[in-house]
Design an enzyme around this catalytic site. Sequence first.
Site, PDB file in Angstrom:
ATOM      1  N   ILE A   1       0.832  -1.220   0.000  1.00  0.00           N
ATOM      2  CA  ILE A   1       0.000   0.000   0.000  1.00  0.00           C
ATOM      3  C   ILE A   1       0.860   1.261   0.000  1.00  0.00           C
ATOM      4  O   ILE A   1       0.430   2.311  -0.509  1.00  0.00           O
ATOM      5  CB  ILE A   1      -0.973  -0.022   1.199  1.00  0.00           C
ATOM      6  CG1 ILE A   1      -2.153   0.946   0.951  1.00  0.00           C
ATOM      7  CG2 ILE A   1      -0.277   0.285   2.519  1.00  0.00           C
ATOM      8  CD1 ILE A   1      -3.301   0.773   1.903  1.00  0.00           C
TER       9      ILE A   1
ATOM     10  N   ASN B   1      -3.448   1.406  15.830  1.00  0.00           N
ATOM     11  CA  ASN B   1      -3.982   0.984  17.130  1.00  0.00           C
ATOM     12  C   ASN B   1      -4.542   2.216  17.837  1.00  0.00           C
ATOM     13  O   ASN B   1      -4.267   3.344  17.455  1.00  0.00           O
ATOM     14  CB  ASN B   1      -2.910   0.295  17.992  1.00  0.00           C
ATOM     15  CG  ASN B   1      -1.684   1.153  18.150  1.00  0.00           C
ATOM     16  OD1 ASN B   1      -1.746   2.266  18.667  1.00  0.00           O
ATOM     17  ND2 ASN B   1      -0.560   0.676  17.643  1.00  0.00           N
TER      18      ASN B   1
ATOM     19  N   GLY C   1       3.418  -4.488  10.902  1.00  0.00           N
ATOM     20  CA  GLY C   1       2.470  -4.596   9.784  1.00  0.00           C
ATOM     21  C   GLY C   1       2.411  -3.359   8.904  1.00  0.00           C
ATOM     22  O   GLY C   1       3.412  -2.694   8.646  1.00  0.00           O
TER      23      GLY C   1
ATOM     24  N   ASP D   1       1.067  -0.553   9.603  1.00  0.00           N
ATOM     25  CA  ASP D   1       1.376   0.633  10.419  1.00  0.00           C
ATOM     26  C   ASP D   1       2.880   0.927  10.344  1.00  0.00           C
ATOM     27  O   ASP D   1       3.308   2.051  10.072  1.00  0.00           O
ATOM     28  CB  ASP D   1       0.954   0.348  11.875  1.00  0.00           C
ATOM     29  CG  ASP D   1       0.725   1.613  12.681  1.00  0.00           C
ATOM     30  OD1 ASP D   1       0.328   1.497  13.854  1.00  0.00           O
ATOM     31  OD2 ASP D   1       0.946   2.721  12.143  1.00  0.00           O
TER      32      ASP D   1
ATOM     33  N   THR E   1      -6.867  -8.023   9.843  1.00  0.00           N
ATOM     34  CA  THR E   1      -6.653  -9.448   9.506  1.00  0.00           C
ATOM     35  C   THR E   1      -5.194  -9.867   9.663  1.00  0.00           C
ATOM     36  O   THR E   1      -4.814 -10.974   9.283  1.00  0.00           O
ATOM     37  CB  THR E   1      -7.100  -9.743   8.058  1.00  0.00           C
ATOM     38  OG1 THR E   1      -6.258  -9.027   7.145  1.00  0.00           O
ATOM     39  CG2 THR E   1      -8.550  -9.358   7.843  1.00  0.00           C
TER      40      THR E   1
HETATM   41  N1  APR Z   1       0.733  -3.048   2.300  1.00  0.00           N
HETATM   42  C1  APR Z   1      -0.504  -3.630   2.314  1.00  0.00           C
HETATM   43  N2  APR Z   1      -0.910  -4.497   3.255  1.00  0.00           N
HETATM   44  C2  APR Z   1      -0.017  -4.806   4.225  1.00  0.00           C
HETATM   45  C3  APR Z   1       1.290  -4.241   4.291  1.00  0.00           C
HETATM   46  C4  APR Z   1       1.645  -3.334   3.267  1.00  0.00           C
HETATM   47  N3  APR Z   1       2.849  -2.749   3.228  1.00  0.00           N
HETATM   48  N4  APR Z   1       1.913  -4.763   5.398  1.00  0.00           N
HETATM   49  C5  APR Z   1       1.051  -5.615   5.980  1.00  0.00           C
HETATM   50  N5  APR Z   1      -0.114  -5.648   5.280  1.00  0.00           N
HETATM   51  C6  APR Z   1      -1.327  -6.424   5.521  1.00  0.00           C
HETATM   52  C7  APR Z   1      -1.205  -7.645   6.396  1.00  0.00           C
HETATM   53  O1  APR Z   1      -0.666  -8.738   5.660  1.00  0.00           O
HETATM   54  C8  APR Z   1      -2.676  -7.849   6.729  1.00  0.00           C
HETATM   55  O2  APR Z   1      -3.328  -8.503   5.653  1.00  0.00           O
HETATM   56  O3  APR Z   1      -2.238  -5.591   6.202  1.00  0.00           O
HETATM   57  C9  APR Z   1      -3.227  -6.407   6.819  1.00  0.00           C
HETATM   58  C10 APR Z   1      -3.431  -5.898   8.239  1.00  0.00           C
HETATM   59  O4  APR Z   1      -2.407  -6.421   9.066  1.00  0.00           O
HETATM   60  P1  APR Z   1      -1.697  -5.539  10.226  1.00  0.00           P
HETATM   61  O5  APR Z   1      -0.846  -4.514   9.597  1.00  0.00           O
HETATM   62  O6  APR Z   1      -1.066  -6.516  11.164  1.00  0.00           O
HETATM   63  O7  APR Z   1      -2.916  -4.768  10.931  1.00  0.00           O
HETATM   64  P2  APR Z   1      -4.021  -5.284  11.959  1.00  0.00           P
HETATM   65  O8  APR Z   1      -4.265  -6.738  11.842  1.00  0.00           O
HETATM   66  O9  APR Z   1      -5.159  -4.324  11.762  1.00  0.00           O
HETATM   67  O10 APR Z   1      -3.350  -5.042  13.398  1.00  0.00           O
HETATM   68  C11 APR Z   1      -3.176  -3.720  13.812  1.00  0.00           C
HETATM   69  O11 APR Z   1      -0.874  -4.092  14.282  1.00  0.00           O
HETATM   70  O12 APR Z   1       0.900  -2.978  13.349  1.00  0.00           O
HETATM   71  C12 APR Z   1       0.084  -3.036  14.452  1.00  0.00           C
HETATM   72  O13 APR Z   1       0.010  -0.798  15.270  1.00  0.00           O
HETATM   73  C13 APR Z   1      -0.742  -1.794  14.631  1.00  0.00           C
HETATM   74  O14 APR Z   1      -1.490  -2.424  16.815  1.00  0.00           O
HETATM   75  C14 APR Z   1      -1.877  -2.335  15.459  1.00  0.00           C
HETATM   76  C15 APR Z   1      -2.102  -3.721  14.889  1.00  0.00           C
END
Ligand code: APR
Length: 179
Positions: free
Chosen positions: A18, A31, A39, A41, A127
């Site tokens: 993304i 969060n 991830g 974030d 997810t």
């Molecule tokens: N681009 C697109 N999608 C991504 C990217 C990226 N660069 N990096 C990770 N993802 C995907 C993951 O594979 C997953 O499918 O984003 C989706 C959401 O995963 P997370 O980033 O782990 O987010 P979430 O499950 O909502 O958890 C949020 O994680 O990073 C921490 O600070 C954040 O505490 C919060 C929690």
Amino acid sequence: MTERGFGGRRIRLVQGDITRCPADAIVNAANSSLAGGGGVDGAIHDAGGPSIMEELDRIRGQGCPTGSAVMTGAGDLPAKHVIHAVGPRWRGGGKGEEQLLASAYLSSLRLAEKAGAAVVTFPSISTGIYGYPVEKAAPVALGAVSEFLKAEAKAVREAQFVLFDRFTFAAYEAALGAL
Ligand code: APR
């Protein structure tokens, strides 16, 4: 199905990172303490640079409860805005996760609308680290976004889901076809 029209607007599914997808607004899976993390974030803060966290530090006091979102600038990302949305942790289902997930998408779209964003990109909120099963999250996410596009959208013309891996992409592809 990887794209579909809703009332003259559309949803598109893309597989990729993304932080490399140009948009008017990029949605972050944040969060509730807006503290950054791993991830998407972590990727957004790494690619966007320190200005995003500096802005979050200034608005942190207002908090960001699960299901809501806040907006900042986008630093070095290919966008004007980053919308930090907080999805629910999966707690086994039946504990309001569905409503909170839909709310995270809707809150993001309403902020994007206010900012006049035409193209908004979303990750698959909740997810990853938050453990929401993607086959359950995808219909909720696509349902909330498609309803907004049909009923509320004026500035927003396209919502892109940028899905990081093949498995997630396939789950959203199936859900989009089944809408
Ligand atoms: N681009 C697109 N999608 C991504 C990217 C990226 N660069 N990096 C990770 N993802 C995907 C993951 O594979 C997953 O499918 O984003 C989706 C959401 O995963 P997370 O980033 O782990 O987010 P979430 O499950 O909502 O958890 C949020 O994680 O990073 C921490 O600070 C954040 O505490 C919060 C929690």
